[in-house]
Design an enzyme around this catalytic site. Structure first.
Site, short mmCIF file in Angstrom:
data_model
loop_
_atom_site.label_atom_id
_atom_site.label_comp_id
_atom_site.label_asym_id
_atom_site.label_seq_id
_atom_site.Cartn_x
_atom_site.Cartn_y
_atom_site.Cartn_z
N TYR A 159 16.49 5.21 -2.87
CA TYR A 159 16.18 4.06 -2.01
C TYR A 159 17.26 3.87 -0.96
O TYR A 159 18.44 3.75 -1.28
CB TYR A 159 15.96 2.78 -2.82
CG TYR A 159 14.66 2.79 -3.63
CD1 TYR A 159 13.65 3.72 -3.38
CD2 TYR A 159 14.44 1.87 -4.64
CE1 TYR A 159 12.47 3.74 -4.11
CE2 TYR A 159 13.25 1.88 -5.38
CZ TYR A 159 12.28 2.82 -5.10
OH TYR A 159 11.11 2.84 -5.84
N PRO B 144 2.70 -4.29 -5.29
CA PRO B 144 1.75 -5.28 -5.82
C PRO B 144 1.38 -6.36 -4.82
O PRO B 144 0.34 -7.01 -4.96
CB PRO B 144 2.51 -5.90 -7.00
CG PRO B 144 3.95 -5.80 -6.61
CD PRO B 144 4.06 -4.48 -5.88
N LEU B 145 2.24 -6.58 -3.80
CA LEU B 145 1.91 -7.59 -2.79
C LEU B 145 1.07 -6.98 -1.67
O LEU B 145 0.76 -7.66 -0.68
CB LEU B 145 3.19 -8.20 -2.20
CG LEU B 145 4.00 -9.11 -3.14
CD1 LEU B 145 5.38 -9.42 -2.54
CD2 LEU B 145 3.25 -10.40 -3.43
N ALA B 146 0.71 -5.72 -1.81
CA ALA B 146 -0.05 -5.01 -0.77
C ALA B 146 0.65 -5.17 0.58
O ALA B 146 -0.02 -5.37 1.61
CB ALA B 146 -1.50 -5.50 -0.73
N GLY C 138 1.99 -7.52 1.89
CA GLY C 138 1.73 -8.80 2.57
C GLY C 138 0.36 -8.90 3.21
O GLY C 138 0.05 -9.90 3.86
#
Ligand SMILES: NC(=O)c1ccc[n+]([C@@H]2O[C@H](COP(=O)([O-])OP(=O)(O)OC[C@H]3O[C@@H](n4cnc5c(N)ncnc54)[C@H](OP(=O)(O)O)[C@@H]3O)[C@@H](O)[C@H]2O)c1
Length: 325
Positions: free
Chosen positions: A62, A233-235, A237
């Site tokens: 990262y 998981p938040l796509a 936004g």
């Protein structure tokens, strides 16, 4: 009913949501980390702790190691933090350097061992709680992987192991050689990435769209008590305020539905989007990738909410863009 995480069943007291640290450290380059990156890291960690998050997800790659370096400085500034949080990192991807044609995946023993030494050195800690094998390496030799993991465990450098982006078959192959159980599988799952649900309802029917989710993976993880984690998981936004310009109709409609349910429930769109994953009985643990303290705070209600069957299906069918049979 809030689901018990498989990690809890293994006596690992992880929060229902984890914070993904891919956004720390700025760009994916070789520049040094800055005071601004460290400040951003402290603020993200504080926001996460304030909503009960105690698990942090890293990877050696990262921002080319800078995310872990930022976290290493956070540990230096707040040494008491280490024993109160769960640190997960990943190895197995080698980023492209000048002269390379692509990133490659590398599960060689030497690469795994070197990667973990790098992770520990950047984080400035003596062990990580969980190491994930990041993406399946077609050239992996399971015996060689097993020997490397055994060394890491024996040296006290890693407490538990898991995988990411793997099918049931790939997990079974590795597990056949490794004494240590794989306790996590981190996969791309969200209200926009719904192939994992489509796969389950398409049995014995004409194929629906391009189902990319490997058959039987969810079921294998559930029966073997492997924690399913959701990345993305938040796509990014999509359903919680990001511009919908040029998005297909199903996404635009679903974003409107998320907003409506959030208003009705007196909560935020972020919490609705996450609770769609968390209402599923597989006890999915979302790994949220935002480092914005306000957006982290907006996720606070997700582990208290449970969607009704109607809300859950309405959101799924809307995102799918086609009625169920
Ligand atoms: N295992 C794997 O292969 C894999 C792959 C990718 C990621 N991961 C892990 O999963 C974590 C989460 O993944 P992710 O970051 O892809 O997923 P995510 O949580 O769906 O999305 C977070 C990203 O979306 C942005 N975002 C969220 N809401 C927004 C809004 N309303 N408007 C504009 N931007 C918005 C965030 O920016 P801000 O920070 O500005 O809010 C952040 O860049 C990562 O941090 C990493 O730990 C794992």
């Amino acid at each position: 009913m809030l689901r018990t995480l498989p990690l809890h069943k293994r006596h690992i007291p992880a929060s229902r949501i984890a914070l993904g640290c891919m956004g720390l450290g700025g760009d994916w380059d070789h520049q040094p980390i800055t005071a601004e990156h460290i400040k951003q890291g402290h603020e993200a960690v504080d926001a996460a702790l304030s909503i009960g998050i105690n698990m942090f997800d890293h990877a050696d790659i990262y921002t080319r190691g800078k995310a872990e370096k930022v976290f290493g400085q956070i540990f230096k500034d707040r040494p008491e933090l280490r024993e109160n949080i769960i640190i997960q990192s990943k190895c197995g991807i080698r980023l492209m350097e000048p002269g390379d044609t692509s990133n490659v995946f590398d599960f060689s023993g030497a690469h795994i061992l070197n990667s973990v030494d790098g992770i520990l050195s950047r984080l400035g800690i003596e062990y990580i709680d969980i190491l994930l094998l990041h993406r399946p390496d077609p050239l992996m030799d399971p015996e060689e992987v097993a020997a490397a993991l055994h060394k890491l465990k024996a040296a006290g450098k890693v407490r538990h192991f898991g995988v990411s982006n793997m099918s049931a078959g790939q997990i079974k192959l590795l597990q056949a050689y490794c004494d240590e159980p794989f306790i996590v599988n981190q996969l791309h799952l969200s209200l926009a990435q719904i192939s994992w649900v489509d796969a389950g309802i398409s049995v014995n029917r004409e194929p629906w769209k391009d189902i990319t989710f490997p058959e039987g993976t969810l079921e294998h993880c559930r029966t073997e008590n492997i924690q399913i984690q959701a990345w993305g998981p938040l796509a990014q936004g999509l359903f919680s305020g990001r511009s919908l310009e040029n998005q297909p109709e199903n996404i635009v409609n679903t974003a409107a539905m998320v907003q409506r349910i959030a208003r009705e429930r007196g909560t935020t769109p972020e919490s609705i989007v996450l609770s769609w994953l968390m209402t599923h009985p597989a006890a999915i643990q979302p790994v949220i990738g935002t480092v914005n303290p306000l957006r982290i705070a907006a996720c606070a209600d997700a582990d208290k909410l449970e969607l009704t069957r109607k809300e859950w299906y309405d959101l799924y069918v809307s995102s799918r863009g086609q009625k169920l049979p």
